[in-house]
Design a protein around this motif. Sequence first.
Motif, PDB file in Angstrom:
ATOM      1  N   ARG A 167       0.837  -1.207   0.000  1.00 34.40           N
ATOM      2  CA  ARG A 167       0.000   0.000   0.000  1.00 34.40           C
ATOM      3  C   ARG A 167       0.870   1.254   0.000  1.00 34.40           C
ATOM      4  O   ARG A 167       0.522   2.267  -0.632  1.00 34.40           O
ATOM      5  CB  ARG A 167      -0.931  -0.006   1.220  1.00 34.40           C
ATOM      6  CG  ARG A 167      -2.151  -0.901   1.042  1.00 34.40           C
ATOM      7  CD  ARG A 167      -3.174  -0.674   2.133  1.00 34.40           C
ATOM      8  NE  ARG A 167      -2.742  -1.224   3.409  1.00 34.40           N
ATOM      9  CZ  ARG A 167      -2.995  -2.467   3.806  1.00 34.40           C
ATOM     10  NH1 ARG A 167      -3.657  -3.301   3.007  1.00 34.40           N
ATOM     11  NH2 ARG A 167      -2.577  -2.890   4.986  1.00 34.40           N
ATOM     12  N   ALA A 168       2.006   1.209   0.692  1.00 35.15           N
ATOM     13  CA  ALA A 168       2.912   2.366   0.716  1.00 35.15           C
ATOM     14  C   ALA A 168       3.404   2.702  -0.682  1.00 35.15           C
ATOM     15  O   ALA A 168       3.430   3.868  -1.086  1.00 35.15           O
ATOM     16  CB  ALA A 168       4.091   2.083   1.643  1.00 35.15           C
ATOM     17  N   LEU A 169       3.768   1.689  -1.445  1.00 34.52           N
ATOM     18  CA  LEU A 169       4.237   1.927  -2.810  1.00 34.52           C
ATOM     19  C   LEU A 169       3.128   2.496  -3.690  1.00 34.52           C
ATOM     20  O   LEU A 169       3.351   3.422  -4.478  1.00 34.52           O
ATOM     21  CB  LEU A 169       4.768   0.628  -3.413  1.00 34.52           C
ATOM     22  CG  LEU A 169       5.969  -0.021  -2.706  1.00 34.52           C
ATOM     23  CD1 LEU A 169       6.307  -1.340  -3.383  1.00 34.52           C
ATOM     24  CD2 LEU A 169       7.178   0.907  -2.683  1.00 34.52           C
ATOM     25  N   GLU A 170       1.935   1.952  -3.524  1.00 39.71           N
ATOM     26  CA  GLU A 170       0.820   2.351  -4.387  1.00 39.71           C
ATOM     27  C   GLU A 170       0.244   3.714  -4.009  1.00 39.71           C
ATOM     28  O   GLU A 170      -0.105   4.515  -4.885  1.00 39.71           O
ATOM     29  CB  GLU A 170      -0.284   1.292  -4.330  1.00 39.71           C
ATOM     30  CG  GLU A 170       0.145  -0.056  -4.909  1.00 39.71           C
ATOM     31  CD  GLU A 170      -0.859  -1.159  -4.647  1.00 39.71           C
ATOM     32  OE1 GLU A 170      -1.822  -0.913  -3.874  1.00 39.71           O
ATOM     33  OE2 GLU A 170      -0.680  -2.266  -5.196  1.00 39.71           O
ATOM     34  N   GLU A 171       0.155   3.999  -2.713  1.00 45.30           N
ATOM     35  CA  GLU A 171      -0.556   5.199  -2.257  1.00 45.30           C
ATOM     36  C   GLU A 171       0.378   6.369  -1.956  1.00 45.30           C
ATOM     37  O   GLU A 171      -0.032   7.533  -2.090  1.00 45.30           O
ATOM     38  CB  GLU A 171      -1.384   4.865  -1.016  1.00 45.30           C
ATOM     39  CG  GLU A 171      -2.461   3.817  -1.275  1.00 45.30           C
ATOM     40  CD  GLU A 171      -3.169   3.369  -0.006  1.00 45.30           C
ATOM     41  OE1 GLU A 171      -2.976   4.025   1.055  1.00 45.30           O
ATOM     42  OE2 GLU A 171      -3.897   2.364  -0.068  1.00 45.30           O
ATOM     43  N   ASP A 172       1.610   6.088  -1.552  1.00 40.51           N
ATOM     44  CA  ASP A 172       2.529   7.165  -1.162  1.00 40.51           C
ATOM     45  C   ASP A 172       3.423   7.609  -2.314  1.00 40.51           C
ATOM     46  O   ASP A 172       4.065   8.651  -2.229  1.00 40.51           O
ATOM     47  CB  ASP A 172       3.431   6.719  -0.002  1.00 40.51           C
ATOM     48  CG  ASP A 172       2.655   6.266   1.217  1.00 40.51           C
ATOM     49  OD1 ASP A 172       1.461   6.615   1.324  1.00 40.51           O
ATOM     50  OD2 ASP A 172       3.251   5.569   2.062  1.00 40.51           O
ATOM     51  N   GLY A 173       3.504   6.786  -3.344  1.00 37.41           N
ATOM     52  CA  GLY A 173       4.418   7.087  -4.440  1.00 37.41           C
ATOM     53  C   GLY A 173       5.869   6.856  -4.093  1.00 37.41           C
ATOM     54  O   GLY A 173       6.768   7.358  -4.758  1.00 37.41           O
ATOM     55  N   SER A 174       6.121   6.077  -3.066  1.00 36.68           N
ATOM     56  CA  SER A 174       7.488   5.794  -2.641  1.00 36.68           C
ATOM     57  C   SER A 174       8.133   4.758  -3.550  1.00 36.68           C
ATOM     58  O   SER A 174       7.445   3.938  -4.172  1.00 36.68           O
ATOM     59  CB  SER A 174       7.500   5.271  -1.202  1.00 36.68           C
ATOM     60  OG  SER A 174       6.961   6.221  -0.326  1.00 36.68           O
ATOM     61  N   ASP A 175       9.462   4.779  -3.600  1.00 36.26           N
ATOM     62  CA  ASP A 175      10.166   3.743  -4.347  1.00 36.26           C
ATOM     63  C   ASP A 175      11.127   2.947  -3.478  1.00 36.26           C
ATOM     64  O   ASP A 175      11.840   2.078  -3.958  1.00 36.26           O
ATOM     65  CB  ASP A 175      10.897   4.321  -5.566  1.00 36.26           C
ATOM     66  CG  ASP A 175      11.703   5.568  -5.250  1.00 36.26           C
ATOM     67  OD1 ASP A 175      12.041   5.775  -4.083  1.00 36.26           O
ATOM     68  OD2 ASP A 175      11.990   6.328  -6.187  1.00 36.26           O
ATOM     69  N   VAL A 176      11.127   3.226  -2.165  1.00 36.25           N
ATOM     70  CA  VAL A 176      11.939   2.490  -1.200  1.00 36.25           C
ATOM     71  C   VAL A 176      11.102   2.291   0.059  1.00 36.25           C
ATOM     72  O   VAL A 176      10.334   3.171   0.451  1.00 36.25           O
ATOM     73  CB  VAL A 176      13.240   3.252  -0.841  1.00 36.25           C
ATOM     74  CG1 VAL A 176      14.074   2.464   0.166  1.00 36.25           C
ATOM     75  CG2 VAL A 176      14.059   3.558  -2.086  1.00 36.25           C
ATOM     76  N   ILE A 177      11.272   1.130   0.696  1.00 40.73           N
ATOM     77  CA  ILE A 177      10.610   0.834   1.963  1.00 40.73           C
ATOM     78  C   ILE A 177      11.659   0.757   3.068  1.00 40.73           C
ATOM     79  O   ILE A 177      12.699   0.106   2.910  1.00 40.73           O
ATOM     80  CB  ILE A 177       9.841  -0.502   1.905  1.00 40.73           C
ATOM     81  CG1 ILE A 177       8.711  -0.437   0.869  1.00 40.73           C
ATOM     82  CG2 ILE A 177       9.310  -0.893   3.287  1.00 40.73           C
ATOM     83  CD1 ILE A 177       7.592   0.524   1.208  1.00 40.73           C
ATOM     84  N   VAL A 178      11.379   1.418   4.185  1.00 41.17           N
ATOM     85  CA  VAL A 178      12.199   1.299   5.391  1.00 41.17           C
ATOM     86  C   VAL A 178      11.367   0.554   6.432  1.00 41.17           C
ATOM     87  O   VAL A 178      10.253   0.984   6.766  1.00 41.17           O
ATOM     88  CB  VAL A 178      12.613   2.683   5.926  1.00 41.17           C
ATOM     89  CG1 VAL A 178      13.232   2.555   7.318  1.00 41.17           C
ATOM     90  CG2 VAL A 178      13.582   3.358   4.968  1.00 41.17           C
ATOM     91  N   LEU A 179      11.889  -0.553   6.915  1.00 39.69           N
ATOM     92  CA  LEU A 179      11.193  -1.318   7.950  1.00 39.69           C
ATOM     93  C   LEU A 179      11.413  -0.632   9.300  1.00 39.69           C
ATOM     94  O   LEU A 179      12.544  -0.449   9.743  1.00 39.69           O
ATOM     95  CB  LEU A 179      11.706  -2.756   7.979  1.00 39.69           C
ATOM     96  CG  LEU A 179      11.463  -3.562   6.704  1.00 39.69           C
ATOM     97  CD1 LEU A 179      12.062  -4.964   6.818  1.00 39.69           C
ATOM     98  CD2 LEU A 179       9.973  -3.641   6.374  1.00 39.69           C
ATOM     99  N   GLY A 180      10.308  -0.265   9.959  1.00 38.15           N
ATOM    100  CA  GLY A 180      10.396   0.604  11.118  1.00 38.15           C
ATOM    101  C   GLY A 180      10.423  -0.094  12.458  1.00 38.15           C
ATOM    102  O   GLY A 180       9.868   0.426  13.442  1.00 38.15           O
ATOM    103  N   CYS A 181      11.086  -1.240  12.538  1.00 38.75           N
ATOM    104  CA  CYS A 181      11.236  -1.940  13.817  1.00 38.75           C
ATOM    105  C   CYS A 181      12.356  -2.952  13.677  1.00 38.75           C
ATOM    106  O   CYS A 181      12.424  -3.673  12.662  1.00 38.75           O
ATOM    107  CB  CYS A 181       9.935  -2.656  14.197  1.00 38.75           C
ATOM    108  SG  CYS A 181      10.038  -3.568  15.766  1.00 38.75           S
ATOM    109  N   ALA A 182      13.224  -3.026  14.681  1.00 33.52           N
ATOM    110  CA  ALA A 182      14.314  -4.004  14.645  1.00 33.52           C
ATOM    111  C   ALA A 182      13.779  -5.429  14.597  1.00 33.52           C
ATOM    112  O   ALA A 182      14.429  -6.325  14.044  1.00 33.52           O
ATOM    113  CB  ALA A 182      15.227  -3.817  15.853  1.00 33.52           C
TER     114      ALA A 182
END
Length: 245
Positions: A167-182
């Motif tokens: 959903r982040a790629l589709e809705e935010d227009g992002s091209d990279v994902i950062v995983l927000g938890c160790a």
Amino acid sequence: MRIKIINPNTTQRMTDKIGACARAVARPGTEIVAVSPAMGPASIESHYDEALAVPGLLQEIAAGERQGIDGYVIACFGDPGLLAARELAAGPVLGIAEAAMHLASMVGSSFSVVTTLGRTIGQARHLAQAYGMDRFCANVRACELPVLALEDPRSGARERIVAECRRALEEDGSDVIVLGCAGMADLCEHVADVLGVPVIDGVAAATQLVESLVNLRLRTSKRGELARPLPKAYTGALQGFALDR
């Protein structure tokens, strides 16, 4: 080279997983020492948790200095106690949010952070701003998963994280994902394979950046703000935290 990976919560199973992920990317000859503090919360999901995690974290930094550790990774996406840890440590200290966001800005035009609970979104946004990464950070999104659910195979965490990343790629227009938890460190390769975009785990990112800083002989500056704290008396439960010069 010895790098100490500190999981600021006290859940040993998560610490073991984080250590394994760091060892998987460390260079030959690098020893990874993965630890949890002797005191602190079982998971970190609020400002209150972060504050109470810091004393135990700083104990581990102080112990690392006595043990001859070359550099440190704080393996919590809130980067708790980062500047205080730098005051204590001679070698480099990196937080996983700091490392992940900077690397994300180098491999894409924008990134989305996908984290656990919605209540921590503000903390991640504040870090992006503090690190000068807010112009790259398109959004911070939550799966509404408690941190400890990442350790439960019955939680469906993997599927929920992949779905939120999509959903982040589709809705935010992002091209990279950062995983927000160790605690998501072991999912990085799977999410990248499914989505076909760069996915950054801060544990791996910070481990390799600390290695690079040590190899470049870059230590934490002790001029100005990050100089060793001034000696003074501490009372009550904090009595043991008093420092000598």
